[in-house]
Scaffold this motif. Structure first.
Motif, PDB file in Angstrom:
ATOM      1  N   ILE A  33     -29.786 -83.725  59.929  1.00  0.00           N
ATOM      2  CA  ILE A  33     -28.647 -82.817  60.019  1.00  0.00           C
ATOM      3  C   ILE A  33     -28.318 -82.571  61.484  1.00  0.00           C
ATOM      4  CG2 ILE A  33     -29.135 -81.647  57.834  1.00  0.00           C
ATOM      5  CD1 ILE A  33     -30.273 -79.328  59.438  1.00  0.00           C
ATOM      6  N   SER A  34     -27.164 -81.973  61.721  1.00  0.00           N
ATOM      7  CA  SER A  34     -26.806 -81.551  63.071  1.00  0.00           C
ATOM      8  C   SER A  34     -26.958 -80.035  63.157  1.00  0.00           C
ATOM      9  CB  SER A  34     -25.363 -81.961  63.398  1.00  0.00           C
ATOM     10  OG  SER A  34     -24.456 -81.129  62.719  1.00  0.00           O
ATOM     11  N   THR A  35     -26.838 -79.507  64.361  1.00  0.00           N
ATOM     12  CA  THR A  35     -26.961 -78.058  64.536  1.00  0.00           C
ATOM     13  C   THR A  35     -25.805 -77.305  63.881  1.00  0.00           C
ATOM     14  OG1 THR A  35     -25.915 -78.278  66.702  1.00  0.00           O
ATOM     15  CG2 THR A  35     -28.328 -78.192  66.647  1.00  0.00           C
ATOM     16  N   ASP A  62     -38.769 -73.202  62.746  1.00  0.00           N
ATOM     17  CA  ASP A  62     -37.722 -73.920  63.477  1.00  0.00           C
ATOM     18  C   ASP A  62     -36.348 -73.761  62.841  1.00  0.00           C
ATOM     19  OD1 ASP A  62     -39.561 -75.055  65.394  1.00  0.00           O
ATOM     20  OD2 ASP A  62     -40.312 -76.275  63.735  1.00  0.00           O
ATOM     21  N   PHE A  63     -36.261 -72.932  61.810  1.00  0.00           N
ATOM     22  CA  PHE A  63     -35.012 -72.743  61.087  1.00  0.00           C
ATOM     23  C   PHE A  63     -34.730 -71.249  60.909  1.00  0.00           C
ATOM     24  CE2 PHE A  63     -36.777 -76.794  59.869  1.00  0.00           C
ATOM     25  CZ  PHE A  63     -35.695 -77.643  59.947  1.00  0.00           C
ATOM     26  N   ILE A  64     -33.477 -70.942  60.710  1.00  0.00           N
ATOM     27  CA  ILE A  64     -33.065 -69.593  60.357  1.00  0.00           C
ATOM     28  C   ILE A  64     -32.813 -69.602  58.855  1.00  0.00           C
ATOM     29  CG2 ILE A  64     -31.280 -67.833  60.646  1.00  0.00           C
ATOM     30  CD1 ILE A  64     -30.709 -69.207  63.412  1.00  0.00           C
ATOM     31  N   VAL A  65     -33.415 -68.678  58.150  1.00  0.00           N
ATOM     32  CA  VAL A  65     -33.195 -68.572  56.704  1.00  0.00           C
ATOM     33  C   VAL A  65     -31.888 -67.811  56.500  1.00  0.00           C
ATOM     34  CG1 VAL A  65     -34.082 -67.740  54.502  1.00  0.00           C
ATOM     35  CG2 VAL A  65     -35.670 -68.618  56.235  1.00  0.00           C
ATOM     36  N   LEU A  66     -30.846 -68.533  56.092  1.00  0.00           N
ATOM     37  CA  LEU A  66     -29.540 -67.914  55.877  1.00  0.00           C
ATOM     38  C   LEU A  66     -29.504 -67.123  54.574  1.00  0.00           C
ATOM     39  CD1 LEU A  66     -27.240 -70.837  57.052  1.00  0.00           C
ATOM     40  CD2 LEU A  66     -27.937 -68.815  58.346  1.00  0.00           C
ATOM     41  N   TRP A  67     -30.121 -67.656  53.528  1.00  0.00           N
ATOM     42  CA  TRP A  67     -30.280 -66.936  52.272  1.00  0.00           C
ATOM     43  C   TRP A  67     -31.391 -67.583  51.478  1.00  0.00           C
ATOM     44  CZ3 TRP A  67     -29.918 -69.914  48.009  1.00  0.00           C
ATOM     45  CH2 TRP A  67     -28.998 -70.939  47.952  1.00  0.00           C
ATOM     46  N   ASN A  95     -32.731 -75.393  66.885  1.00  0.00           N
ATOM     47  CA  ASN A  95     -32.621 -76.305  68.025  1.00  0.00           C
ATOM     48  C   ASN A  95     -32.539 -77.742  67.532  1.00  0.00           C
ATOM     49  OD1 ASN A  95     -33.033 -74.359  70.228  1.00  0.00           O
ATOM     50  ND2 ASN A  95     -35.073 -74.133  69.351  1.00  0.00           N
ATOM     51  N   THR A  96     -32.331 -78.654  68.477  1.00  0.00           N
ATOM     52  CA  THR A  96     -32.364 -80.078  68.150  1.00  0.00           C
ATOM     53  C   THR A  96     -33.791 -80.585  68.268  1.00  0.00           C
ATOM     54  OG1 THR A  96     -31.909 -80.692  70.440  1.00  0.00           O
ATOM     55  CG2 THR A  96     -30.006 -80.457  68.990  1.00  0.00           C
ATOM     56  N   GLY A  97     -34.073 -81.694  67.590  1.00  0.00           N
ATOM     57  CA  GLY A  97     -35.401 -82.302  67.650  1.00  0.00           C
ATOM     58  C   GLY A  97     -35.867 -82.705  66.271  1.00  0.00           C
ATOM     59  N   THR A 123     -29.873 -83.202  65.110  1.00  0.00           N
ATOM     60  CA  THR A 123     -29.123 -83.696  66.266  1.00  0.00           C
ATOM     61  C   THR A 123     -28.128 -82.633  66.717  1.00  0.00           C
ATOM     62  OG1 THR A 123     -27.496 -84.731  64.805  1.00  0.00           O
ATOM     63  CG2 THR A 123     -29.339 -86.115  65.530  1.00  0.00           C
ATOM     64  N   ALA A 124     -27.617 -82.797  67.931  1.00  0.00           N
ATOM     65  CA  ALA A 124     -26.653 -81.836  68.469  1.00  0.00           C
ATOM     66  C   ALA A 124     -25.339 -81.952  67.712  1.00  0.00           C
ATOM     67  CB  ALA A 124     -26.430 -82.076  69.955  1.00  0.00           C
ATOM     68  N   GLY A 125     -24.779 -80.815  67.369  1.00  0.00           N
ATOM     69  CA  GLY A 125     -23.481 -80.769  66.708  1.00  0.00           C
ATOM     70  C   GLY A 125     -22.390 -80.506  67.724  1.00  0.00           C
ATOM     71  N   LYS A 126     -21.211 -80.233  67.242  1.00  0.00           N
ATOM     72  CA  LYS A 126     -20.083 -79.953  68.129  1.00  0.00           C
ATOM     73  C   LYS A 126     -20.215 -78.579  68.766  1.00  0.00           C
ATOM     74  CE  LYS A 126     -16.838 -82.818  65.567  1.00  0.00           C
ATOM     75  NZ  LYS A 126     -15.601 -82.848  64.779  1.00  0.00           N
ATOM     76  N   PHE A 127     -20.851 -77.657  68.055  1.00  0.00           N
ATOM     77  CA  PHE A 127     -20.960 -76.288  68.538  1.00  0.00           C
ATOM     78  C   PHE A 127     -22.412 -75.958  68.821  1.00  0.00           C
ATOM     79  CE2 PHE A 127     -17.409 -76.537  65.540  1.00  0.00           C
ATOM     80  CZ  PHE A 127     -16.367 -76.205  66.384  1.00  0.00           C
ATOM     81  N   GLU A 128     -22.631 -75.116  69.815  1.00  0.00           N
ATOM     82  CA  GLU A 128     -23.973 -74.645  70.120  1.00  0.00           C
ATOM     83  C   GLU A 128     -24.357 -73.580  69.096  1.00  0.00           C
ATOM     84  OE1 GLU A 128     -26.293 -75.488  72.517  1.00  0.00           O
ATOM     85  OE2 GLU A 128     -24.954 -77.186  72.807  1.00  0.00           O
TER      86      GLU A 128
END
Length: 154
Positions: A33-35, A62-67, A95-97, A123-128
């Motif tokens: 996935i991308s960021t 390494d992840f944010i639990v959105l729901w 983050n990326t990695g 991978t890096a997405g279009k937005f930070e």
């Protein structure tokens, strides 16, 4: 002779599956996935126990639990019970990695069951990715606020 041997092997594997009391399965919908994206982690337990203990999930550092969501179903068939517990998490990368989602564990019928782990490439997405505000733990009110005017309940 070969047919009899094949039938015996098929019958044995079918019988083993019928007597399997607890089964677990974990899955992710994406491994790359991308960021800008999120992934879904799903853990399913099927057991003959009427009540399933709460699984021990990975920390998802390494992840944010959105729901997260949980559902359970109990059905009674021919004197036996079948319980299904499904737990889902929507995860956004921090983050990326390359990151690992560690296995989930659950105890059922006196045994510990462990799911597989997953390697996720971000991978890096279009937005930070934006930093989320720091979460404050839930604190219940000590008392209810006094109403400004008397309230009448009928």
């Amino acid at each position: 002779m070969k047919k009899v041997f094949i039938i015996l092997i098929f019958s044995f594997s079918f019988i083993c599956q019928c007597f399997a009391q607890t089964q677990i399965k974990s899955e992710v919908d994406k491994k790359k996935i991308s960021t800008d994206e999120a992934l879904t982690y799903k853990f399913t337990v099927t057991s003959s126990e009427k009540k399933i203990t709460q699984p021990k999930f990975p920390e998802f550092n390494d992840f944010i639990v959105l729901w997260q969501a949980e559902s359970s179903t109990v059905s009674f068939i021919k004197g036996g019970a079948k319980t299904i517990l499904v737990c889902s998490f929507l995860l956004a990368p921090k983050n990326t990695g390359k990151f690992t989602i560690e296995p989930t564990q659950i105890k059922a019928e006196g045994e510990t069951y462990t799911s597989e782990k997953f390697e996720i490439e971000v991978t890096a997405g279009k937005f930070e990715p934006k930093a989320l505000p720091e979460e404050k733990p839930f604190q219940p009110r000590k008392s209810l606020p006094e109403p400004e005017e008397p309230q009448v309940t009928l």
